[in-house]
Design a protein around this motif. Structure first.
Motif, mmCIF file in Angstrom:
data_model
loop_
_atom_site.group_PDB
_atom_site.id
_atom_site.type_symbol
_atom_site.label_atom_id
_atom_site.label_comp_id
_atom_site.label_asym_id
_atom_site.label_seq_id
_atom_site.Cartn_x
_atom_site.Cartn_y
_atom_site.Cartn_z
ATOM 1 N N ASP A 161 1.052 7.164 12.555
ATOM 2 C CA ASP A 161 2.444 6.768 12.780
ATOM 3 C C ASP A 161 3.308 8.015 12.910
ATOM 4 O O ASP A 161 2.990 9.070 12.344
ATOM 5 N N ALA A 162 4.411 7.848 13.593
ATOM 6 C CA ALA A 162 5.311 8.981 13.835
ATOM 7 C C ALA A 162 6.268 9.224 12.682
ATOM 8 O O ALA A 162 7.031 10.191 12.717
ATOM 9 N N HIS A 163 6.274 8.340 11.668
ATOM 10 C CA HIS A 163 7.227 8.417 10.565
ATOM 11 C C HIS A 163 8.664 8.383 11.087
ATOM 12 O O HIS A 163 9.582 8.906 10.448
ATOM 13 N N SER A 164 8.834 7.793 12.222
ATOM 14 C CA SER A 164 10.141 7.473 12.794
ATOM 15 C C SER A 164 9.912 6.350 13.794
ATOM 16 O O SER A 164 9.373 6.579 14.880
ATOM 17 N N ASP A 165 10.295 5.146 13.416
ATOM 18 C CA ASP A 165 10.047 4.001 14.298
ATOM 19 C C ASP A 165 10.789 4.126 15.616
ATOM 20 O O ASP A 165 10.309 3.650 16.653
ATOM 21 N N TRP A 166 11.954 4.740 15.586
ATOM 22 C CA TRP A 166 12.714 4.888 16.826
ATOM 23 C C TRP A 166 11.987 5.822 17.802
ATOM 24 O O TRP A 166 11.839 5.503 18.985
ATOM 25 N N LEU A 167 11.525 6.970 17.298
ATOM 26 C CA LEU A 167 10.799 7.905 18.160
ATOM 27 C C LEU A 167 9.472 7.311 18.627
ATOM 28 O O LEU A 167 9.077 7.479 19.789
ATOM 29 N N GLN A 168 8.790 6.606 17.733
ATOM 30 C CA GLN A 168 7.515 6.013 18.122
ATOM 31 C C GLN A 168 7.712 4.928 19.169
ATOM 32 O O GLN A 168 6.889 4.769 20.075
ATOM 33 N N SER A 169 8.801 4.181 19.071
ATOM 34 C CA SER A 169 9.090 3.163 20.082
ATOM 35 C C SER A 169 9.330 3.807 21.444
ATOM 36 O O SER A 169 8.849 3.318 22.476
ATOM 37 N N LEU A 170 10.066 4.926 21.468
ATOM 38 C CA LEU A 170 10.279 5.633 22.733
ATOM 39 C C LEU A 170 8.964 6.152 23.295
ATOM 40 O O LEU A 170 8.735 6.122 24.512
ATOM 41 N N ALA A 171 8.073 6.641 22.417
ATOM 42 C CA ALA A 171 6.792 7.169 22.881
ATOM 43 C C ALA A 171 5.902 6.056 23.427
ATOM 44 O O ALA A 171 5.190 6.252 24.414
ATOM 45 N N GLU A 172 5.938 4.880 22.816
ATOM 46 C CA GLU A 172 5.053 3.794 23.231
ATOM 47 C C GLU A 172 5.657 2.928 24.337
ATOM 48 O O GLU A 172 4.939 2.476 25.231
ATOM 49 N N HIS A 173 6.973 2.687 24.266
ATOM 50 C CA HIS A 173 7.604 1.745 25.202
ATOM 51 C C HIS A 173 8.604 2.387 26.151
ATOM 52 O O HIS A 173 9.081 1.708 27.071
ATOM 53 N N GLY A 174 8.929 3.657 25.935
ATOM 54 C CA GLY A 174 9.904 4.300 26.792
ATOM 55 C C GLY A 174 11.304 3.758 26.548
ATOM 56 O O GLY A 174 11.536 2.901 25.691
ATOM 57 N N PHE A 175 12.244 4.246 27.326
ATOM 58 C CA PHE A 175 13.624 3.798 27.175
ATOM 59 C C PHE A 175 13.788 2.350 27.613
ATOM 60 O O PHE A 175 14.591 1.609 27.033
ATOM 61 N N VAL B 257 0.820 -1.207 0.000
ATOM 62 C CA VAL B 257 0.000 0.000 0.000
ATOM 63 C C VAL B 257 0.858 1.263 0.000
ATOM 64 O O VAL B 257 0.483 2.265 -0.615
ATOM 65 N N TYR B 258 2.018 1.212 0.652
ATOM 66 C CA TYR B 258 2.859 2.401 0.826
ATOM 67 C C TYR B 258 4.202 2.158 0.144
ATOM 68 O O TYR B 258 4.880 1.161 0.410
ATOM 69 N N HIS B 259 4.588 3.067 -0.729
ATOM 70 C CA HIS B 259 5.787 2.851 -1.534
ATOM 71 C C HIS B 259 7.064 2.796 -0.694
ATOM 72 O O HIS B 259 8.009 2.094 -1.056
ATOM 73 N N ASN B 260 7.111 3.526 0.415
ATOM 74 C CA ASN B 260 8.301 3.464 1.260
ATOM 75 C C ASN B 260 8.441 2.107 1.955
ATOM 76 O O ASN B 260 9.549 1.689 2.286
ATOM 77 N N HIS B 261 7.322 1.438 2.193
ATOM 78 C CA HIS B 261 7.397 0.087 2.739
ATOM 79 C C HIS B 261 7.936 -0.879 1.687
ATOM 80 O O HIS B 261 8.716 -1.779 2.003
ATOM 81 N N TRP B 262 7.504 -0.695 0.445
ATOM 82 C CA TRP B 262 8.072 -1.513 -0.628
ATOM 83 C C TRP B 262 9.578 -1.256 -0.738
ATOM 84 O O TRP B 262 10.363 -2.180 -0.932
ATOM 85 N N GLU C 135 11.602 7.183 8.883
ATOM 86 C CA GLU C 135 10.383 6.601 8.322
ATOM 87 C C GLU C 135 9.885 5.502 9.265
ATOM 88 O O GLU C 135 10.460 5.287 10.323
ATOM 89 N N PHE C 136 8.814 4.828 8.866
ATOM 90 C CA PHE C 136 8.289 3.768 9.722
ATOM 91 C C PHE C 136 8.204 2.443 8.954
ATOM 92 O O PHE C 136 7.138 1.883 8.759
ATOM 93 N N PRO C 137 9.368 1.914 8.499
ATOM 94 C CA PRO C 137 9.343 0.631 7.776
ATOM 95 C C PRO C 137 8.788 -0.505 8.614
ATOM 96 O O PRO C 137 8.156 -1.425 8.080
ATOM 97 N N PHE C 138 8.984 -0.443 9.943
ATOM 98 C CA PHE C 138 8.498 -1.523 10.796
ATOM 99 C C PHE C 138 7.004 -1.391 11.097
ATOM 100 O O PHE C 138 6.460 -2.185 11.860
ATOM 101 N N GLY C 139 6.365 -0.414 10.483
ATOM 102 C CA GLY C 139 4.917 -0.358 10.524
ATOM 103 C C GLY C 139 4.287 -1.319 9.540
ATOM 104 O O GLY C 139 3.057 -1.467 9.520
#
Length: 500
Positions: free
Chosen positions: A401-415, A216-221, A459-463
Protein backbone atom coordinates in the motif's frame (compact mmCIF):
# COMPACT_ATOMS: atom_id res chain seq x y z
CA UNK A 1 -64.10 9.10 4.94
CA UNK A 2 -63.07 12.52 3.80
CA UNK A 3 -61.75 13.13 0.30
CA UNK A 4 -58.32 14.12 1.61
CA UNK A 5 -57.85 10.76 3.28
CA UNK A 6 -58.81 8.92 0.10
CA UNK A 7 -55.71 10.34 -1.59
CA UNK A 8 -53.39 8.69 0.92
CA UNK A 9 -51.74 5.39 0.20
CA UNK A 10 -53.35 2.53 2.18
CA UNK A 11 -50.01 1.45 3.62
CA UNK A 12 -49.64 4.84 5.31
CA UNK A 13 -53.03 4.80 7.05
CA UNK A 14 -53.76 3.08 10.31
CA UNK A 15 -56.90 3.51 12.38
CA UNK A 16 -56.95 3.58 16.15
CA UNK A 17 -60.04 1.98 17.62
CA UNK A 18 -62.79 4.56 17.99
CA UNK A 19 -60.84 7.50 16.62
CA UNK A 20 -59.77 6.72 13.05
CA UNK A 21 -56.58 8.83 13.43
CA UNK A 22 -53.73 8.14 11.03
CA UNK A 23 -50.34 7.08 12.37
CA UNK A 24 -47.67 9.57 11.15
CA UNK A 25 -45.34 8.18 8.45
CA UNK A 26 -42.39 8.32 10.84
CA UNK A 27 -44.12 6.02 13.35
CA UNK A 28 -45.69 3.35 11.15
CA UNK A 29 -44.35 -0.22 11.20
CA UNK A 30 -41.41 -0.92 8.93
CA UNK A 31 -42.13 -2.72 5.69
CA UNK A 32 -40.53 -6.15 5.09
CA UNK A 33 -38.13 -4.70 2.53
CA UNK A 34 -36.96 -2.07 5.03
CA UNK A 35 -36.35 -4.79 7.60
CA UNK A 36 -34.41 -6.75 4.98
CA UNK A 37 -32.12 -3.81 4.13
CA UNK A 38 -31.47 -2.93 7.77
CA UNK A 39 -30.84 -6.56 8.78
CA UNK A 40 -28.59 -7.14 5.78
CA UNK A 41 -26.43 -4.13 6.66
CA UNK A 42 -26.32 -4.92 10.38
CA UNK A 43 -25.08 -8.46 9.70
CA UNK A 44 -22.63 -7.10 7.11
CA UNK A 45 -21.06 -4.69 9.61
CA UNK A 46 -20.98 -7.06 12.57
CA UNK A 47 -19.62 -9.95 10.51
CA UNK A 48 -16.93 -7.85 8.84
CA UNK A 49 -15.67 -6.26 12.04
CA UNK A 50 -15.30 -9.55 13.88
CA UNK A 51 -13.72 -11.21 10.84
CA UNK A 52 -10.43 -9.31 11.28
CA UNK A 53 -12.03 -6.16 9.88
CA UNK A 54 -12.14 -7.91 6.51
CA UNK A 55 -8.33 -8.01 6.35
CA UNK A 56 -8.08 -11.75 5.66
CA UNK A 57 -7.89 -12.33 1.91
CA UNK A 58 -9.80 -15.63 2.10
CA UNK A 59 -12.72 -13.85 3.80
CA UNK A 60 -13.18 -11.15 1.19
CA UNK A 61 -15.06 -13.30 -1.36
CA UNK A 62 -17.45 -14.32 1.41
CA UNK A 63 -18.04 -10.69 2.34
CA UNK A 64 -18.47 -9.80 -1.33
CA UNK A 65 -21.08 -12.52 -1.79
CA UNK A 66 -22.99 -11.34 1.26
CA UNK A 67 -22.80 -7.72 0.11
CA UNK A 68 -24.04 -8.77 -3.33
CA UNK A 69 -27.39 -9.59 -1.75
CA UNK A 70 -27.79 -5.82 -1.66
CA UNK A 71 -28.23 -5.86 -5.44
CA UNK A 72 -31.15 -8.27 -5.02
CA UNK A 73 -32.73 -5.82 -2.57
CA UNK A 74 -32.15 -2.96 -5.02
CA UNK A 75 -33.83 -4.84 -7.85
CA UNK A 76 -36.74 -5.64 -5.53
CA UNK A 77 -37.10 -1.99 -4.55
CA UNK A 78 -37.23 -0.65 -8.11
CA UNK A 79 -40.30 -2.80 -8.82
CA UNK A 80 -42.42 -0.76 -6.40
CA UNK A 81 -44.62 1.43 -8.60
CA UNK A 82 -45.89 3.42 -5.64
CA UNK A 83 -42.32 4.35 -4.71
CA UNK A 84 -41.71 5.59 -8.26
CA UNK A 85 -44.87 7.68 -8.11
CA UNK A 86 -44.01 9.18 -4.72
CA UNK A 87 -40.45 10.10 -5.73
CA UNK A 88 -38.56 7.57 -3.62
CA UNK A 89 -36.60 6.31 -6.63
CA UNK A 90 -34.82 9.62 -7.28
CA UNK A 91 -31.57 8.37 -5.66
CA UNK A 92 -31.13 5.98 -8.59
CA UNK A 93 -29.38 8.82 -10.43
CA UNK A 94 -26.60 8.49 -7.84
CA UNK A 95 -25.67 5.23 -9.53
CA UNK A 96 -24.33 7.05 -12.61
CA UNK A 97 -20.76 7.68 -11.30
CA UNK A 98 -20.55 4.10 -10.00
CA UNK A 99 -21.65 2.74 -13.37
CA UNK A 100 -19.09 4.92 -15.16
CA UNK A 101 -16.33 3.74 -12.81
CA UNK A 102 -17.27 0.11 -13.44
CA UNK A 103 -17.21 0.73 -17.18
CA UNK A 104 -13.73 2.25 -16.88
CA UNK A 105 -12.43 -0.79 -14.98
CA UNK A 106 -13.86 -3.25 -17.51
CA UNK A 107 -12.43 -1.28 -20.42
CA UNK A 108 -9.05 -1.27 -18.73
CA UNK A 109 -9.04 -5.08 -18.71
CA UNK A 110 -8.71 -5.01 -22.49
CA UNK A 111 -5.31 -3.27 -22.30
CA UNK A 112 -2.79 -4.91 -19.95
CA UNK A 113 -0.17 -2.58 -18.47
CA UNK A 114 2.10 -5.52 -17.57
CA UNK A 115 3.07 -8.59 -19.52
CA UNK A 116 4.23 -11.97 -18.27
CA UNK A 117 7.72 -13.15 -19.20
CA UNK A 118 8.75 -16.76 -18.61
CA UNK A 119 12.25 -17.13 -17.17
CA UNK A 120 13.19 -20.77 -16.66
CA UNK A 121 10.48 -22.05 -14.33
CA UNK A 122 9.40 -18.62 -13.07
CA UNK A 123 6.88 -16.13 -14.46
CA UNK A 124 8.09 -12.54 -14.25
CA UNK A 125 6.19 -9.33 -14.91
CA UNK A 126 7.47 -6.48 -17.05
CA UNK A 127 5.95 -3.22 -18.24
CA UNK A 128 4.05 -3.67 -21.48
CA UNK A 129 4.46 -1.35 -24.42
CA UNK A 130 1.38 0.73 -24.97
CA UNK A 131 -0.07 4.21 -24.80
CA UNK A 132 -0.18 5.70 -21.30
CA UNK A 133 -3.29 7.65 -22.30
CA UNK A 134 -5.73 4.74 -22.51
CA UNK A 135 -7.25 2.72 -19.62
CA UNK A 136 -5.11 -0.29 -18.70
CA UNK A 137 -4.82 -2.89 -15.97
CA UNK A 138 -2.42 -5.54 -14.72
CA UNK A 139 -4.39 -8.77 -14.41
CA UNK A 140 -8.07 -9.68 -14.09
CA UNK A 141 -7.34 -11.31 -10.75
CA UNK A 142 -6.00 -8.00 -9.43
CA UNK A 143 -8.92 -5.82 -10.58
CA UNK A 144 -12.20 -7.72 -10.41
CA UNK A 145 -12.17 -8.96 -6.77
CA UNK A 146 -11.61 -5.43 -5.48
CA UNK A 147 -14.26 -3.98 -7.79
CA UNK A 148 -16.75 -6.67 -6.77
CA UNK A 149 -16.31 -5.97 -3.07
CA UNK A 150 -16.48 -2.19 -3.52
CA UNK A 151 -19.69 -2.45 -5.55
CA UNK A 152 -21.23 -4.80 -2.99
CA UNK A 153 -20.47 -2.36 -0.16
CA UNK A 154 -21.66 0.70 -2.06
CA UNK A 155 -24.94 -0.85 -3.22
CA UNK A 156 -25.70 -2.28 0.22
CA UNK A 157 -25.33 1.14 1.86
CA UNK A 158 -27.07 2.91 -1.03
CA UNK A 159 -30.17 0.81 -0.32
CA UNK A 160 -30.74 2.88 2.81
CA UNK A 161 -31.58 5.89 0.63
CA UNK A 162 -33.66 3.80 -1.74
CA UNK A 163 -35.74 1.80 0.72
CA UNK A 164 -35.80 3.15 4.29
CA UNK A 165 -38.60 5.62 5.00
CA UNK A 166 -38.03 6.54 8.65
CA UNK A 167 -35.30 8.34 10.54
CA UNK A 168 -35.86 6.23 13.65
CA UNK A 169 -34.93 3.16 11.60
CA UNK A 170 -31.62 4.78 10.65
CA UNK A 171 -30.97 5.66 14.29
CA UNK A 172 -31.74 2.08 15.26
CA UNK A 173 -29.17 0.77 12.77
CA UNK A 174 -26.58 3.24 14.07
CA UNK A 175 -27.24 2.10 17.64
CA UNK A 176 -26.60 -1.52 16.60
CA UNK A 177 -23.35 -0.54 14.88
CA UNK A 178 -22.22 1.50 17.90
CA UNK A 179 -23.11 -1.32 20.33
CA UNK A 180 -21.10 -3.78 18.24
CA UNK A 181 -18.12 -1.42 18.32
CA UNK A 182 -18.42 -1.09 22.10
CA UNK A 183 -18.17 -4.88 22.35
CA UNK A 184 -15.10 -4.80 20.08
CA UNK A 185 -13.53 -2.06 22.20
CA UNK A 186 -14.05 -3.96 25.45
CA UNK A 187 -12.71 -7.14 23.86
CA UNK A 188 -9.68 -5.29 22.51
CA UNK A 189 -8.97 -3.53 25.81
CA UNK A 190 -9.03 -6.78 27.78
CA UNK A 191 -6.87 -8.43 25.12
CA UNK A 192 -4.41 -5.53 25.25
CA UNK A 193 -4.20 -5.47 29.05
CA UNK A 194 -3.64 -9.24 28.99
CA UNK A 195 -0.56 -8.56 26.79
CA UNK A 196 -1.76 -10.95 24.09
CA UNK A 197 0.72 -11.31 21.23
CA UNK A 198 -1.91 -12.45 18.71
CA UNK A 199 -5.50 -11.86 17.73
CA UNK A 200 -8.30 -13.47 19.75
CA UNK A 201 -5.97 -13.93 22.73
CA UNK A 202 -3.17 -15.55 20.69
CA UNK A 203 -5.52 -17.88 18.81
CA UNK A 204 -4.51 -16.23 15.51
CA UNK A 205 -0.98 -14.87 14.91
CA UNK A 206 -0.96 -11.21 13.91
CA UNK A 207 1.22 -10.06 10.99
CA UNK A 208 1.40 -6.66 12.66
CA UNK A 209 2.94 -5.90 16.05
CA UNK A 210 0.48 -3.09 16.67
CA UNK A 211 -2.96 -4.65 16.36
CA UNK A 212 -6.09 -4.00 18.38
CA UNK A 213 -9.22 -6.01 19.06
CA UNK A 214 -9.97 -7.96 15.86
CA UNK A 215 -8.21 -5.42 13.61
CA UNK A 216 -4.81 -6.42 12.28
CA UNK A 217 -3.54 -2.83 11.90
CA UNK A 218 -3.95 -0.30 14.69
CA UNK A 219 -4.37 2.65 12.32
CA UNK A 220 -7.34 0.89 10.74
CA UNK A 221 -8.87 0.49 14.18
CA UNK A 222 -8.24 4.19 14.73
CA UNK A 223 -10.03 5.23 11.53
CA UNK A 224 -12.91 2.86 12.30
CA UNK A 225 -13.21 4.27 15.82
CA UNK A 226 -13.29 7.85 14.52
CA UNK A 227 -16.32 6.99 12.41
CA UNK A 228 -18.13 5.23 15.26
CA UNK A 229 -17.26 8.00 17.73
CA UNK A 230 -18.92 10.43 15.32
CA UNK A 231 -21.95 8.10 15.25
CA UNK A 232 -22.14 8.09 19.06
CA UNK A 233 -21.83 11.89 19.22
CA UNK A 234 -24.60 12.24 16.64
CA UNK A 235 -26.92 9.99 18.65
CA UNK A 236 -26.01 11.69 21.94
CA UNK A 237 -26.81 15.13 20.54
CA UNK A 238 -30.09 13.85 19.08
CA UNK A 239 -31.29 12.40 22.37
CA UNK A 240 -30.01 15.42 24.31
CA UNK A 241 -32.36 17.62 22.29
CA UNK A 242 -35.20 15.14 22.79
CA UNK A 243 -34.72 14.88 26.58
CA UNK A 244 -33.98 18.45 27.60
CA UNK A 245 -36.62 18.32 30.33
CA UNK A 246 -35.09 15.24 31.98
CA UNK A 247 -31.96 14.83 34.06
CA UNK A 248 -29.04 13.95 31.81
CA UNK A 249 -28.13 10.98 34.02
CA UNK A 250 -31.55 9.43 33.36
CA UNK A 251 -31.46 9.83 29.59
CA UNK A 252 -29.65 8.00 26.77
CA UNK A 253 -27.24 10.94 26.58
CA UNK A 254 -25.20 9.86 29.60
CA UNK A 255 -24.79 6.33 28.27
CA UNK A 256 -23.77 7.70 24.89
CA UNK A 257 -21.09 9.90 26.42
CA UNK A 258 -19.72 6.96 28.39
CA UNK A 259 -19.46 4.95 25.17
CA UNK A 260 -17.70 7.88 23.46
CA UNK A 261 -15.15 7.99 26.29
CA UNK A 262 -14.55 4.23 26.15
CA UNK A 263 -14.09 4.25 22.37
CA UNK A 264 -11.81 7.27 22.44
CA UNK A 265 -9.65 5.62 25.09
CA UNK A 266 -8.94 2.64 22.82
CA UNK A 267 -7.27 4.78 20.15
CA UNK A 268 -4.15 5.72 22.16
CA UNK A 269 -4.30 2.28 23.77
CA UNK A 270 -3.95 0.76 20.29
CA UNK A 271 -0.81 2.81 19.67
CA UNK A 272 -2.16 4.85 16.75
CA UNK A 273 -0.59 8.30 17.02
CA UNK A 274 -2.28 9.91 14.01
CA UNK A 275 -5.72 8.55 14.89
CA UNK A 276 -5.31 9.84 18.44
CA UNK A 277 -4.81 13.36 17.10
CA UNK A 278 -7.86 13.11 14.84
CA UNK A 279 -10.00 11.69 17.66
CA UNK A 280 -8.93 14.59 19.87
CA UNK A 281 -9.89 16.98 17.07
CA UNK A 282 -13.35 15.38 16.76
CA UNK A 283 -13.97 15.43 20.52
CA UNK A 284 -12.62 18.97 20.76
CA UNK A 285 -15.09 20.09 18.11
CA UNK A 286 -17.95 18.39 19.93
CA UNK A 287 -16.90 20.05 23.22
CA UNK A 288 -16.76 23.46 21.54
CA UNK A 289 -20.22 22.79 20.06
CA UNK A 290 -21.55 22.04 23.54
CA UNK A 291 -19.95 25.18 25.00
CA UNK A 292 -21.52 27.40 22.34
CA UNK A 293 -25.00 25.93 22.89
CA UNK A 294 -24.57 26.18 26.66
CA UNK A 295 -23.57 29.85 26.45
CA UNK A 296 -26.59 30.64 24.30
CA UNK A 297 -28.96 28.83 26.63
CA UNK A 298 -27.52 30.34 29.81
CA UNK A 299 -27.55 33.84 28.36
CA UNK A 300 -31.16 33.41 27.33
CA UNK A 301 -32.13 32.56 30.90
CA UNK A 302 -29.52 34.94 32.42
CA UNK A 303 -27.73 32.12 34.26
CA UNK A 304 -24.04 31.71 35.08
CA UNK A 305 -21.96 29.37 32.91
CA UNK A 306 -19.09 29.03 35.38
CA UNK A 307 -20.36 25.97 37.26
CA UNK A 308 -21.27 23.72 34.27
CA UNK A 309 -18.10 24.64 32.36
CA UNK A 310 -15.94 23.99 35.42
CA UNK A 311 -17.63 20.65 35.94
CA UNK A 312 -17.16 19.72 32.29
CA UNK A 313 -13.46 20.66 32.38
CA UNK A 314 -12.95 18.59 35.52
CA UNK A 315 -14.71 15.63 33.87
CA UNK A 316 -12.55 15.99 30.75
CA UNK A 317 -9.40 16.19 32.85
CA UNK A 318 -10.33 13.07 34.81
CA UNK A 319 -11.14 11.26 31.58
CA UNK A 320 -7.79 12.19 30.03
CA UNK A 321 -5.97 11.13 33.19
CA UNK A 322 -7.76 7.78 33.12
CA UNK A 323 -6.89 7.20 29.48
CA UNK A 324 -3.26 8.18 30.08
CA UNK A 325 -3.04 5.78 33.01
CA UNK A 326 -4.54 2.81 31.18
CA UNK A 327 -2.55 3.40 27.97
CA UNK A 328 0.64 4.62 29.65
CA UNK A 329 2.79 1.70 28.47
CA UNK A 330 1.68 2.01 24.85
CA UNK A 331 2.03 5.79 24.91
CA UNK A 332 5.58 5.56 26.26
CA UNK A 333 6.57 3.09 23.55
CA UNK A 334 5.10 5.22 20.78
CA UNK A 335 6.70 8.42 22.13
CA UNK A 336 10.08 6.67 22.25
CA UNK A 337 9.57 5.39 18.70
CA UNK A 338 8.71 8.89 17.47
CA UNK A 339 11.87 10.31 19.02
CA UNK A 340 13.94 7.54 17.47
CA UNK A 341 12.43 8.18 14.04
CA UNK A 342 13.13 11.90 14.28
CA UNK A 343 16.71 11.15 15.36
CA UNK A 344 17.24 8.77 12.44
CA UNK A 345 15.97 11.37 9.97
CA UNK A 346 18.30 14.01 11.38
CA UNK A 347 21.27 11.65 11.29
CA UNK A 348 20.54 10.59 7.72
CA UNK A 349 19.77 14.11 6.60
CA UNK A 350 16.50 12.99 5.02
CA UNK A 351 12.78 13.34 5.68
CA UNK A 352 12.18 9.63 6.14
CA UNK A 353 10.96 6.66 4.14
CA UNK A 354 7.32 7.78 4.13
CA UNK A 355 8.05 10.91 2.07
CA UNK A 356 10.17 8.85 -0.31
CA UNK A 357 7.27 6.42 -0.65
CA UNK A 358 4.91 9.26 -1.51
CA UNK A 359 7.38 10.63 -4.07
CA UNK A 360 7.76 7.25 -5.77
CA UNK A 361 3.99 6.74 -5.79
CA UNK A 362 3.49 10.13 -7.41
CA UNK A 363 6.08 9.18 -10.04
CA UNK A 364 4.07 6.02 -10.72
CA UNK A 365 0.87 8.05 -11.04
CA UNK A 366 2.52 10.61 -13.35
CA UNK A 367 3.51 7.82 -15.76
CA UNK A 368 -0.19 7.19 -16.52
CA UNK A 369 -1.98 10.34 -15.32
CA UNK A 370 -5.40 9.95 -16.92
CA UNK A 371 -6.46 6.38 -16.15
CA UNK A 372 -3.68 4.97 -13.99
CA UNK A 373 -2.26 1.47 -14.05
CA UNK A 374 -5.48 -0.34 -13.22
CA UNK A 375 -7.47 -1.31 -10.14
CA UNK A 376 -5.46 -3.38 -7.67
CA UNK A 377 -2.24 -2.81 -9.63
CA UNK A 378 -0.25 -0.99 -6.95
CA UNK A 379 1.67 -3.94 -5.39
CA UNK A 380 2.72 -5.25 -8.80
CA UNK A 381 3.57 -1.98 -10.57
CA UNK A 382 5.10 0.01 -7.74
CA UNK A 383 8.17 -2.22 -7.67
CA UNK A 384 9.21 -0.61 -10.98
CA UNK A 385 9.19 2.85 -9.33
CA UNK A 386 10.39 1.98 -5.83
CA UNK A 387 13.72 3.65 -5.03
CA UNK A 388 14.06 2.54 -1.41
CA UNK A 389 16.33 -0.22 -0.21
CA UNK A 390 16.11 -2.20 3.00
CA UNK A 391 18.84 -1.31 5.54
CA UNK A 392 22.07 -3.30 5.06
CA UNK A 393 20.40 -5.47 2.41
CA UNK A 394 20.79 -5.00 -1.32
CA UNK A 395 17.07 -5.50 -1.96
CA UNK A 396 14.25 -3.02 -2.31
CA UNK A 397 11.57 -2.68 0.31
CA UNK A 398 8.22 -4.16 -0.67
CA UNK A 399 5.11 -2.00 -0.32
CA UNK A 400 1.62 -3.39 -0.71
CA UNK A 401 0.00 0.00 0.00
CA UNK A 402 1.07 3.57 -0.60
CA UNK A 403 0.10 4.68 2.93
CA UNK A 404 -1.89 7.40 1.20
CA UNK A 405 -5.21 6.36 -0.28
CA UNK A 406 -5.41 9.51 -2.36
CA UNK A 407 -2.02 8.94 -4.00
CA UNK A 408 -2.71 5.25 -4.47
CA UNK A 409 -6.03 6.04 -6.14
CA UNK A 410 -4.25 8.36 -8.58
CA UNK A 411 -1.66 5.66 -9.29
CA UNK A 412 -4.28 2.96 -9.89
CA UNK A 413 -7.17 4.93 -11.42
CA UNK A 414 -5.62 8.16 -12.64
CA UNK A 415 -7.35 11.51 -12.43
CA UNK A 416 -10.39 10.25 -14.37
CA UNK A 417 -11.01 7.18 -12.22
CA UNK A 418 -10.33 9.09 -9.00
CA UNK A 419 -12.79 11.78 -10.08
CA UNK A 420 -15.46 9.13 -10.73
CA UNK A 421 -14.87 7.63 -7.28
CA UNK A 422 -15.18 11.10 -5.75
CA UNK A 423 -18.42 11.70 -7.66
CA UNK A 424 -19.89 8.59 -6.03
CA UNK A 425 -19.95 10.73 -2.90
CA UNK A 426 -20.27 14.22 -4.34
CA UNK A 427 -23.44 13.53 -6.35
CA UNK A 428 -25.50 12.47 -3.28
CA UNK A 429 -24.09 15.44 -1.36
CA UNK A 430 -25.58 17.82 -3.91
CA UNK A 431 -28.89 17.00 -2.28
CA UNK A 432 -27.87 18.70 0.98
CA UNK A 433 -28.54 22.32 1.88
CA UNK A 434 -27.43 24.46 4.82
CA UNK A 435 -30.67 23.79 6.69
CA UNK A 436 -29.86 20.08 6.80
CA UNK A 437 -26.76 20.71 8.90
CA UNK A 438 -28.91 22.11 11.71
CA UNK A 439 -29.62 18.51 12.71
CA UNK A 440 -26.72 16.97 14.69
CA UNK A 441 -27.12 13.50 13.16
CA UNK A 442 -26.05 14.24 9.55
CA UNK A 443 -23.59 16.89 10.75
CA UNK A 444 -21.59 14.58 13.00
CA UNK A 445 -21.78 11.65 10.62
CA UNK A 446 -20.37 13.76 7.80
CA UNK A 447 -17.73 15.20 10.15
CA UNK A 448 -16.51 11.66 10.87
CA UNK A 449 -16.41 10.88 7.15
CA UNK A 450 -14.48 14.09 6.47
CA UNK A 451 -11.87 13.29 9.12
CA UNK A 452 -11.24 9.85 7.63
CA UNK A 453 -10.94 11.39 4.17
CA UNK A 454 -8.37 13.78 5.63
CA UNK A 455 -6.60 10.85 7.25
CA UNK A 456 -6.47 9.11 3.87
CA UNK A 457 -3.92 11.68 2.70
CA UNK A 458 -1.28 10.23 5.05
CA UNK A 459 -2.52 6.68 5.66
CA UNK A 460 -4.58 3.98 3.96
CA UNK A 461 -7.77 3.62 6.07
CA UNK A 462 -9.70 2.55 2.97
CA UNK A 463 -7.40 -0.43 2.66
CA UNK A 464 -9.57 -1.96 5.39
CA UNK A 465 -12.95 -3.44 4.43
CA UNK A 466 -14.64 -2.54 7.72
CA UNK A 467 -13.58 1.11 7.40
CA UNK A 468 -14.88 1.31 3.82
CA UNK A 469 -18.18 -0.30 4.84
CA UNK A 470 -18.80 1.93 7.86
CA UNK A 471 -17.66 5.03 5.94
CA UNK A 472 -20.30 4.51 3.23
CA UNK A 473 -22.85 3.47 5.86
CA UNK A 474 -22.29 6.72 7.78
CA UNK A 475 -22.32 8.72 4.56
CA UNK A 476 -25.64 7.39 3.25
CA UNK A 477 -27.19 7.54 6.72
CA UNK A 478 -26.27 11.24 6.88
CA UNK A 479 -27.54 12.14 3.42
CA UNK A 480 -30.74 10.13 3.67
CA UNK A 481 -31.47 11.30 7.22
CA UNK A 482 -31.55 14.87 5.91
CA UNK A 483 -33.71 13.76 3.00
CA UNK A 484 -36.20 12.15 5.35
CA UNK A 485 -36.20 15.26 7.51
CA UNK A 486 -37.47 17.27 4.55
CA UNK A 487 -40.11 14.67 3.67
CA UNK A 488 -41.40 14.35 7.22
CA UNK A 489 -41.50 18.12 7.65
CA UNK A 490 -43.45 18.52 4.41
CA UNK A 491 -45.85 15.61 5.08
CA UNK A 492 -49.40 16.89 5.74
CA UNK A 493 -51.15 15.78 8.91
CA UNK A 494 -54.36 14.05 7.83
CA UNK A 495 -57.11 12.53 9.88
CA UNK A 496 -60.38 10.75 9.24
CA UNK A 497 -63.63 10.70 11.08
CA UNK A 498 -64.56 7.83 13.37
CA UNK A 499 -67.82 7.27 11.55
CA UNK A 500 -66.00 6.82 8.24
Amino acid sequence: MSSSSEQSHPAEIKYDRGTGARVPPGQRPLRPLEWAVLTHLAIFVVGTTWAFGGAAEWLRPILAWWGSLGLVLTLTAVQDRTAWRDGWMKPLVWLAPLAAFNALVFISLLHPSLREVKFDTEILLSKAEGSPWIPSSTRIGDALPGLWLFDAIWISCFNLALVVRQRRAIRGLLIIVASNTLALAIFGTVQKLAHADGLFFNAVPSPQKYFFSTFVYHNHWGAFTILITAVCLALAWHYARRHQSRDVYHSPVFGGLVVVLLLAATVPLSGSRSSTLLTALLLGGAFAHWIVRLLRKRRRFKESVALPITGALVAVGLGLAGVAYVARDTIEVRVALTRAQVGDMRAAGSVGSRIALYHDTWTMAAARPLFGWGMGSYPQVFRFFNTQYAPDIKTTRFYRDAHSDWLQSLAEHGFVGTALLALCGVVPLLRLRRRHLVSPVPTYLLAGCALVLLYAWVEFPFGNVAVVLVWWLSFFCAVHYARLYDREAAAPVKSVSASG
